[in-house]
Write an enzyme that holds these catalytic residues in place. Structure first.
Site: not given
Ligand code: UDP
Length: 363
Positions: A204
């Site tokens: 994303h």
């Molecule tokens: N996550 C979730 N469901 C999903 C995809 C991700 O619960 O369908 C959780 C994942 O386990 C992690 C967090 O969301 O704890 C990561 O979020 P994201 O990828 O949106 O953010 P980033 O880490 O890239 O800032």
């Protein structure tokens, strides 16, 4: 102590879940949710499943461009932070919510603490990188997850404000992964998935989905690695779903025989998918770390990472959006299961965050 916590999106709910409980055991917390993510799949399910206290204030400030959204958040947060008379404002990570909370605290002269400080990709094209750098420079207390983050802050002259507390996401992972492992057998079987017999993907980042050529390359990678024998399971972030529709790429992904699209899943279901996966492909920061903690190899769909330790340990490979590099990485066996030094703390980072807040801000 009275702390105003400002959160707004999925990874921040996970991080706040590790801190809110120990914080509220001894202090007062006012939780403001900006609504950067506000639907059930990206917000409410995290509060429910991770036992995060309901927000004291829930705004609905999602949508719009980065700058316009941040500006709206600043306008809405200013009176809320001003009236709270807090000892400090606490922000997490690297989103528009983080930056807005930081700018408001700084302008009102309220001390600022930043959890997951010191992370750097050294790529200023990423909004997340700009948000982190500005927030770190405004904060009085930098709560960092790794020694690498301390070294990054040393280079910017900020190390004297830094405390290595360990990674707050590890706290949550150590709680959730055992339940995920327990339910994985039947949960996966009900969905026609075999442990170790599928790939899990998330994507994303703006840099991967906003530009049509990059988006097409992302679809190329996902289609190249998923097969009927080893399907790729992809819980689709709403931003990615919208871009796929806009740029006419949705069908190519949906019709690929080796790809199974899902709506975004809650944290327990995601952990269940993760612990059972053969490998994870992701452009998320948090998921790279969670894969390491689960002992699942990670293929990162970017050319930089803030979590360099996972690459050095041999559990993470950066392939950007190169299909052949992804296929080659998948053909390389994972390191031995026990070759995983504890890089991200011991699961007690939340308590250390509270102790550092007390040392710095309690009057
Ligand atoms: N996550 C979730 N469901 C999903 C995809 C991700 O619960 O369908 C959780 C994942 O386990 C992690 C967090 O969301 O704890 C990561 O979020 P994201 O990828 O949106 O953010 P980033 O880490 O890239 O800032």
């Amino acid at each position: 102590m009275r702390i105003v916590t400002v959160v707004g999106n999925r990874p921040q709910f996970v991080k706040a879940a590790a801190v809110s409980r120990p914080l509220r055991a001894r202090h007062e917390e006012r939780l403001i949710h900006t609504g950067q993510h506000h639907d059930d799949a990206l917000s409410a399910v995290f509060f429910r499943e991770l036992d995060l206290p309901a927000p004291d204030v829930e705004l609905a400030l999602g949508g719009g461009s980065n700058l316009e959204q941040t500006a709206r958040m600043i306008g809405a947060l200013e009176p809320l932070v001003a009236e709270a008379e807090a000892d400090a404002v606490l922000v997490y990570g690297d989103t528009n919510t983080t930056l807005a909370g930081a700018l408001v605290a700084a302008d009102l002269g309220v001390p600022l603490a930043h959890v997951e400080a010191g992370m750097r990709s050294f790529d200023r094209r990423m909004p997340e990188e700009r948000n982190r750098v500005v927030t770190d420079h405004l904060a009085q207390l930098l709560l960092v997850p790794t020694p690498t983050a301390i070294r990054n802050l040393e280079r910017e002259g900020l190390a004297d404000r830094a405390v290595d507390v360990g990674d707050v996401m590890t706290d949550v992972t150590l709680l959730v992964h055992p339940s995920a492992r327990e339910r994985a057998g039947s949960w996966l079987a009900e969905r026609g998935l075999a442990p170790g017999g599928y790939l899990l993907a998330t994507a994303h980042r703006a840099g991967n989905v906003d530009d049509p050529d990059r988006l097409a390359a992302l679809v190329d990678v996902l289609v190249a690695v998923g097969t009927s024998e080893r399907p790729l399971v992809l819980p689709l972030h709403p931003r990615t779903a919208a871009r796929l529709r806009e740029h006419g790429e949705e069908e190519r992904l949906r019709d690929a025989p080796g790809v199974r699209l899902l709506d975004p899943v809650g944290p327990l279901d995601f952990a269940t998918l993760l612990v059972g996966a053969d490998a994870v492909l992701t452009d998320s920061g948090g998921v790279q770390k969670e894969a390491y903690l689960a002992g699942v190899r990670c293929i990162t769909l970017r050319d930089t990472t803030e979590w360099t330790e996972t690459v050095q340990a041999g559990w993470n490979v950066l392939v950007d959006l190169n299909p052949q590099a992804a296929v080659d990485a998948l053909a390389t066996p994972a390191p031995a299961a026990d070759a995983r030094p504890p890089l991200f703390g011991d699961g007690r980072a939340g308590e250390r965050v509270v102790a550092a807040l007390e040392r710095t801000f309690a009057t």
